[in-house]
Design an enzyme around this catalytic site. Structure first.
Site, short mmCIF file in Angstrom:
data_model
loop_
_atom_site.label_atom_id
_atom_site.label_comp_id
_atom_site.label_asym_id
_atom_site.label_seq_id
_atom_site.Cartn_x
_atom_site.Cartn_y
_atom_site.Cartn_z
N SER A 147 0.92 -1.26 -0.05
CA SER A 147 0.12 0.12 -0.03
C SER A 147 0.77 1.25 -0.12
O SER A 147 2.00 1.30 0.51
CB SER A 147 -0.99 0.01 1.27
OG SER A 147 -1.57 1.26 1.46
N TYR A 172 -2.46 -0.34 9.91
CA TYR A 172 -2.64 -0.74 8.70
C TYR A 172 -1.14 -0.79 7.64
O TYR A 172 -0.83 -1.80 7.20
CB TYR A 172 -3.57 -0.01 7.91
CG TYR A 172 -3.98 -0.59 6.36
CD1 TYR A 172 -3.99 -1.69 6.04
CD2 TYR A 172 -3.50 0.54 5.66
CE1 TYR A 172 -4.11 -2.07 4.69
CE2 TYR A 172 -3.72 0.10 4.12
CZ TYR A 172 -3.97 -1.16 3.51
OH TYR A 172 -4.08 -1.39 2.48
#
Length: 354
Positions: A147, A172
């Site tokens: 990501s 995350y």
């Protein structure tokens, strides 16, 4: 007599198309996973989709995606949570794969503030199970979703895979960096070609309901206010789904290789002496949040009621992908204009929901 479902299945071009691959795609019911599976099936690969159909967002949307995949004869589906060690072991024991694309994950930055354990279960424990399956099969190529969030507190733009990423600002992001470190370890120890893909704000038809474009569209049509964080002073490298899929397909066809010039004295984070690579897949053209909203208002023919708010914990003010390595290695750069992509999303949304 054949069932309606069987009659509607798309015939496989051949029992095994020359050059086709046996590919396991985790997160197959998800946004990117669905589009990737469909692309691979259309070109004749044998695809096994895996998903646990979590209720993080509307399960019926995931089921609708899966129905579109079920019509392909070269497709099969396994319902399984990658965090379930026994379940994943059975899948790897039952089939041999050439390539594994791991898109299964607990996504979302803000959700990680209130549900941290979900990220460790899916993104760390689950990824460990994926790596072990790859080791046991000596898989030809592991491609996995990372990501843009891994860039964390970095402010030098555009973000480069050769930059250090030691300062995540959300759990995350930390879990995605952990994936990259774990994949490198298995590439080094066991020679498993591993490629991590740092996706930048993906959008398009069949998108995730927790993403800004989806939330904005729903609220505008309902005449409800939209939350505009950081008072609109946000920039994102919005990347259209077809560009993401094109990048993934090109990468999975090119197993990661070691960098012969890599040096431990000056270690390059984006490559390695092991068969390991990391790429950004982003549009390389950041868009102001207010421009996105204006584009969406024009596509919907309706103005948004804006509720300006401060930046939220875990958010970063801007993202921007340097895609030079992707372009050099696989000959592709995402370039869908935000106006074209938003219009395609709106067209799909209105057909599906309205």
């Amino acid at each position: 007599m054949a069932s309606t479902n069987e009659m509607n299945r798309v015939p496989h071009p051949a029992s095994r198309v020359p050059g086709s691959k046996r590919i396991l795609v985790t997160g197959a019911a998800g946004f990117i996973g669905f589009h990737l599976c469909r692309r691979l099936l259309e070109r004749g690969d044998q695809v096994t989709g895996l998903d646990n159909l979590s209720d993080y967002y509307d399960v019926s949307l995931k089921e609708s995606r899966l129905k579109l995949l079920d019509k392909y004869e070269n497709y099969s589906f396994e319902k399984c949570d990658i965090a379930d060690r026994c379940g994943t072991e059975k899948i790897f024991a039952g089939q041999q794969f050439d390539v594994l694309v791991n898109l299964a994950a607990q996504a979302g930055v803000r959700y990680s503030l209130t549900n941290p354990h979900a990220y460790i279960d899916a993104n760390v424990v689950g990824f460990m199970n994926i790596l072990e399956g790859c080791r046991q099969q000596q898989i030809g190529h592991l491609v996995y979703a990372s990501s843009s969030s891994v860039y964390g507190a970095n402010t030098r733009m555009p973000f480069s895979v050769h930059d250090n990423i030691d300062h995540p600002v959300s759990l995350y992001a930390a879990s995605k960096k952990a994936n990259e470190l774990m994949a490198h370890t298995y590439a080094h120890l066991y020679g498993i070609p591993s490629t991590g893909l740092r996706f930048f704000t993906v959008y398009g038809p069949w998108g995730r309901p927790d993403m800004a474009l989806f939330l904005f569209t729903r609220a505008i049509l309902a005449g409800e206010p939209i939350n505009v964080f950081n008072h609109g002073r946000m920039r994102r490298d919005f990347t259209y789904i077809d560009d993401i899929v094109e990048g993934v397909v090109r990468v999975l066809d090119r197993p990661a290789q070691s960098n012969p010039d890599w040096s431990g004295d000056q270690p390059d984070p984006g490559t390695s002496s092991a068969p390991y690579r990391v790429y950004n897949i982003g549009n390389n053209s950041p868009v102001e949040l207010m421009h996105l909203i204006g584009t969406l208002e024009q596509a919907l023919g309706k103005a948004a009621i804006k509720n300006f708010m401060p930046i939220q914990p875990g958010d970063v003010p801007a993202t921007w992908a340097n895609v030079d390595d992707l372009s050099a290695d696989v000959g592709f750069r995402p370039e869908t204009p935000i106006e074209a992509g938003v219009q395609k999303f709106v067209d799909w949304y209105l057909e599906y929901y309205v």
